[in-house]
Structure formats: C-alpha cells, structure tokens
Scaffold this motif. Structure first.
Motif, mmCIF file in Angstrom:
data_model
loop_
_atom_site.group_PDB
_atom_site.id
_atom_site.type_symbol
_atom_site.label_atom_id
_atom_site.label_comp_id
_atom_site.label_asym_id
_atom_site.label_seq_id
_atom_site.Cartn_x
_atom_site.Cartn_y
_atom_site.Cartn_z
ATOM 1 N N TYR B 261 0.968 -1.099 -0.100
ATOM 2 C CA TYR B 261 0.002 -0.122 0.049
ATOM 3 C C TYR B 261 0.987 1.211 -0.053
ATOM 4 O O TYR B 261 0.531 2.226 -0.796
ATOM 5 N N TRP B 262 1.891 1.248 0.914
ATOM 6 C CA TRP B 262 2.687 2.483 0.988
ATOM 7 C C TRP B 262 3.543 2.655 -0.456
ATOM 8 O O TRP B 262 4.339 3.973 -0.475
ATOM 9 N N PRO B 264 3.410 2.977 -3.793
ATOM 10 C CA PRO B 264 3.259 4.084 -4.544
ATOM 11 C C PRO B 264 3.431 5.565 -4.149
ATOM 12 O O PRO B 264 4.017 6.162 -4.693
ATOM 13 N N ALA B 265 3.056 5.762 -2.847
ATOM 14 C CA ALA B 265 2.946 6.869 -2.236
ATOM 15 C C ALA B 265 4.349 7.094 -2.025
ATOM 16 O O ALA B 265 4.879 8.458 -2.276
#
Lengths: 344, 291
Positions: B261-262, B264-265
């Motif tokens: 989840y993290w 791409p950020a």
C-alpha cells in the motif's frame, strides 16, 4: 500590490488597469453575463423533469471545474494536471468534515474550498522552478499521491470502496429531495455565477494581466518586477478555491464519494472541456462543459460507442480548430459579419 | 539471503518491464518533443493482438513477432493522425496530451467492444518454474529478465551505430539542421512512434504471459513509465533505462519492507523530491530546454 511594477507614475488612477487592444468593455461583458445567467436560471421552467435538471446540475459542476482549470492552464500557462485532485480533495474534505467531524454542511462546503486552496499552494512549491512538461509530470504525480493516500487510509476514507451516506446541503426547512432538484439546481447555478464572476474579475485585474505576461514573456515580465513565485502561487490558489467547493457540492449532491474522481477518464473529459472551449476565455470552458455534458447524455443510447464518438469528436475539433469552440464561433461569426459589413 | 534475492529478482523483473515502456516514451519525447499518453494503450493492444492471433491458431513463436510488427504500424498511424498535423503549433505539448489521451480512450474502448471485459491470458514465453536462491520464480519471468537487456542493447546499437538510428538522434538534437541536410523528418517522426509502439506492444505480450489481461492493463505501467522517465531524465535513452531498474529495485524493496500500500506513495514522494532538487532527472547531463 506594490507599485514596483510601474516606475512611471500615471496621472490618474483609472489608468492602473491595463486595457489590452480588442478587449470587450466591461459594461458590455456585464450585460452579456447577466443575460446569459438569467437565461440559465429560467431553464427549470422548461425542463420540469428531475433527470434533465440532474444533467444541468452536473454540467454546472463540470463548468466550475473546467473554467477554473482554464485560469491556471490558459491564462497562467501552468499545466496543472493535478487540478482534478483539487476537486477530489474538495469531495473528500466535505465528506470527512460532515461525516466524521460533524460540521455543518455549509461550513464544510466553504472549508473544502479553503483546504483545496491550501493543497494548491502546497503543490506549487515543487513546481516553482519547473516548466512545461515537467509541471505536467509533477502535478500528475501529486494527483496520484493524493489518490494513493486516500486508498491506503481506508479506515477513514473508505479506500477503494468510497464513502456513502454523506450529509447533503439544506436550505432552512426546505425539502431538498422532493422539489424536483430545483434547490440543488439553484445552488449549483449560484456557485457557477460566483465562480465565473470571480474568475472574470481576476483575469481582468492587474494580477490577471501579470500572470498572462508571465506566460507570454517570462523574462520581460520578471524584469518588470512581476514575481514568478508569488504570481504562480496566486494563480494555482485562485484556481483551487471554487474547484474545491465544486467538489464539496458534488459530494453533497451525490451523497457519496468515490476514488473515481481521481481517475484518468474524468480528467480527460474535463481537460477536453477546457481545450474544446478554447483556452484563456473562461466562457469557452463553460460553454464546452454544457455542450459535452449534454452531448454525452444525448448519445446515451450508443452505449459502448459513446466514449469512442466523444474521443473522435475531441480529436476532430482539436485538429480543425486549435482555438476550440470559441475560435470556431469567432471564425463563423467573422465570416458572417464580413459578408454583412464589407471592410472599406 | 532470501529477502535480498527476492528484492533483487523482483527489481530486475519490474525494472525490465518499466525499461521497455519508458524507452519508448523517451524516444518519442526526444525526437518529437511531445509526450505520448496513449503509450499504455499500445501495451494493451499488443497483448490483445497476440492473444487474438494465438486464438486463430497461430503458434506463439509466430504470433508474437506479428503482433510487434502490427504495433509498429499502429504507432505510425497514430503519429500520422493525431500528432503530425499539430507539429508547429505553439501549444503542441498540451494539445498532443489531449489528442493522445483521446486516441488512447478510443483504442481502449474499441478493445473493450471487440474483446469484451473478461480477463484473458496469453501463453508464457517459457512454461515452468524454478527455485533460485530460495525464491520460487517462473521461467517466463527469467526469460523477460534476460531478453529485455538484449532488446535494449539492440536499440542502443541501432541508435548509435546505424545510419537510420543516427538520423533519428540528429532529429532529436536539432530539427532545423536535420531538415537542412536532407533528412526526411516526417518519416523519422513516424519511425520513432513505430519503434515506441512495438516496444510497448512487446512489453504487453510479456505482461500478458504472467498476469490477466484487461483493456485497462496499460494505465498503471504508463504511470510507472512516466515516473521512470522523469526520474531518469527525459533527454536521453540510457537515463530512463537505468532509472527503470533503479525504480524496480526501489519498488521491490519498499513493498518488501513497508507493504504494497505504501509503495506508490513513497515512489511519488521520491519523484517529487527528485524534481525539486534536479528537475532534469538524475541521469541527465543536458536537457531539451526543460520546456
């Protein structure tokens, strides 16, 4: 604004606003503005059914987003591809403020505009030194970043599922649901009027002239004392406020928020509204929003063919009329006027 | 040991795919000075054409090259229809963004109409699995890791050692001078697009061999390729290749240590930081006017 821009002091204050050649006098524009929006206000009399009104409300929302994009893209020459992220920030700011923080919907609507403005100032920082395609890429990255953060914080934002049952707007004790959408219609129209008034006053002001000067000849503008940092920030912040409010209104009207607002398809449609209308006009983007939204509805029967027809149409207009629909109208008007009144 | 092997392998594999995509974008950017937003759709179309040919009964070894050649034609046609008429316009960068986006939407919805939304898969380059350094990998992925550098090397030889390739680079460096010495600039523009489209199509075939295909399969790789190109510098071909592998490793390490989840950020955070410090990209020496 400081007076460093013009070392030569002019005799009278009225000369402070620069008048470009060929510019419509403001009195004429004001008359057209009032007549145009008065006609829009009469539309619910013709379109009684809620579905037609729904289409018009959506056209108003798109018109706000597209015309504000025209400010940064057309007048400012800043290719902000994160513009739809500002809209999305408005959607989620309103949803979270009303749902979690239990703000009054109207206060949340206004606050969403402020939050979008702050986000625009934040995204301006990395692009201050950049030009052209690099601005496209960074702002595009910013939009994806916002989307990824919203997806990853699914406990608050609902992630890819989105949010539902968002509180709607209210007008005293008026029943917003059973009035054939007329309350939402007039709120959307009022927002569009406020946004358009703000944009037109801004682009006709000295600040508006200075951002156009920066776009057309950056070196000369800077040498005449226009601050690129301040004006670029001003441009993006000014284009963000009503975009954020439009996002908040969209959330209040739809009563749900989804990650789709960050998707490429919406961005493509809104961008084509800006370019189809013709940049640096504000009105062009608004007209194109109406044309495209109504056209898309009119073609609803075509199903899967609809996006393809729209795409071909966009390409066709871009190839034939680089200055968009406004250029097309001007060209045909020029041809008609030329026949009526032969130049000496 | 197995963590390192996993990151190394994942990075090499993702990096290969990103490199194939990013090189095409960079090639079009350096020669024509526009960004092709239908590049991701090229990838999807290449995979679907290969799938269709195999469905018609052709063996994969025949279908894949045909699909790549067809993609070259698609690239040429797209260039001739939505890019070439706009050359010389003052706002070409912006207008090409919208025309290529629209063309991409046209092809994407066309694919959806023809082939439907159901996921499809094309056969792997080499079937089977292997275990290397304690990590289970498919031979298909190994094949991609090996083939990609060969293709990129061939492209390098083409651009640096052949007359046609040098002509392409000449157009990229100075268009007016290329006109003066009699190069057919219009044809070279078409060639740049054709090469880019066939590389994207090949990347699509690679991807269709290990993941289900859908009409929107190209949008995420396009996004990653954009990051890679910005990160590596837009003005050269080698910059994006290095950057592609670097981003591949970065992504593999991030998803191993911080979770999917993290990633791409974090990736976008790194991108924005890079652009603030070095707007011309980390591997670039010179830039095409930054405009």
């Amino acid at each position: 604004m400081t007076n460093t821009t013009s070392p030569i002091t002019l005799g009278h204050a009225e000369a402070a606003t620069p008048i470009a050649p060929g510019r419509t006098p403001w009195e004429q524009e004001a008359i057209g503005f009032v007549i145009g929006f008065a006609l829009l206000a009469l539309l619910p009399l013709i379109f009684g059914d809620t579905y037609a009104r729904h289409i018009l409300i959506m056209a108003f929302i798109y018109a706000i987003v597209a015309s504000n994009w025209d400010l940064s893209l057309g007048y400012g020459g800043v290719f902000n591809f994160g513009h739809l992220a500002l809209f999305g920030i408005g959607v989620y700011a309103y949803s979270l403020l009303t749902k979690l923080a239990e703000f009054d919907p109207w206060i949340a609507l206004f606050a969403s505009g402020v939050i979008a403005t702050l986000a625009a100032i934040l995204v301006t920082i990395p692009i201050l030194r950049l030009k052209g395609i690099y601005i496209i890429l960074v702002t595009f990255g910013f939009a994806q970043l916002v989307m990824q953060v919203i997806i990853s914080q699914s406990a608050i934002t609902g992630g890819t599922q989105g949010l539902v049952r968002i509180p709607g707007l209210y007008v005293f004790d008026h029943n917003m649901v059973r009035d054939g959408k007329s309350a939402y219609f007039y709120i959307a129209l009022a927002l569009l009027v406020a946004s358009t008034l703000f944009l037109r006053v801004f682009v006709r002001s000295r600040a508006g002239a200075s951002i156009v000067a920066l776009r057309d000849n950056e070196e000369y503008a800077v040498s005449r004392g226009v601050s690129i940092v301040r004006q670029r920030m001003l441009t993006l912040a000014a284009s963000a406020f009503f975009t954020g409010i439009a996002g908040a209104f969209y959330a209040a009207y739809q009563r749900n928020a989804s990650i789709d607002v960050f998707g490429m398809s919406l961005a493509t449609i809104i961008l084509s509204m800006v370019l189809l209308g013709g940049t640096s006009t504000i009105y062009g983007a608004i007209i194109a929003s109406f044309v495209l939204t109504i056209f898309a509805e009119w073609m609803a029967d075509f199903g899967a063919w609809r996006p393809m027809i729209t795409a071909v149409l966009i390409i066709g207009v871009m190839l034939a009329y680089p200055s968009g629909l406004v250029g097309m109208i001007k060209a045909s008007w020029g041809a008609v006027a030329g026949r009526l009144k032969r130049p000496a | 040991m197995s963590a390192l092997a996993e990151i190394l392998f994942g990075g090499l594999f993702q990096g290969s795919l990103y490199a194939m995509m990013a090189v095409g974008l960079a090639l079009v950017w350096t020669t024509i000075g526009v960004f092709n937003f239908s590049h991701g759709v090229f990838m999807m179309l290449g995979a679907y054409i290969a799938w269709q040919l195999i469905e018609l009964g052709l063996p994969a070894a025949v279908a894949f090259p045909i699909a790549v050649v067809v993609m070259a034609g698609v690239g040429w046609i797209l260039q001739a229809s939505v890019v070439r008429p706009l050359i010389g316009r003052p706002n070409i960068v912006l207008v090409v963004v919208i025309t290529t986006l629209a063309a991409g939407s046209l092809i994407e919805n066309g694919a959806l109409t023809i082939w439907g939304p159901r996921s499809k898969q094309i056969p792997a380059l080499i079937a089977g699995n292997a275990t290397i350094g304690g990590v289970g990998v498919s031979l298909h992925q190994i094949a991609i890791i090996v083939i990609t550098p060969l293709i990129l090397a061939a492209l390098w030889v083409f651009l640096n050692r052949t007359r046609l390739g040098l002509a392409l680079r000449a157009v990229a460096q100075n268009e007016d001078a290329s006109h003066l010495v009699g190069l057919n600039v219009t044809a070279l523009y078409g060639l740049a697009f054709a090469i880019a489209a066939s590389l994207a199509g090949l990347a699509g075939i690679f991807m269709g061999g290990y993941r289900f295909m859908s009409p929107v399969m190209g949008s995420d790789p396009l996004l990653k390729a954009l990051i890679v190109v910005v990160f590596g510098g837009i003005s050269s071909i080698s910059g994006p290749i290095f950057a592609a592998y670097l981003i591949g490793f970065f992504e593999a390490a991030c998803s191993y240590y911080f979770g999917l989840y993290w990633t791409p950020a974090l990736l976008f955070g790194v991108l924005i930081l890079t652009l603030m410090v070095r707007p011309e990209g980390i591997f670039a020496s010179r830039s095409r006017g930054l405009a």
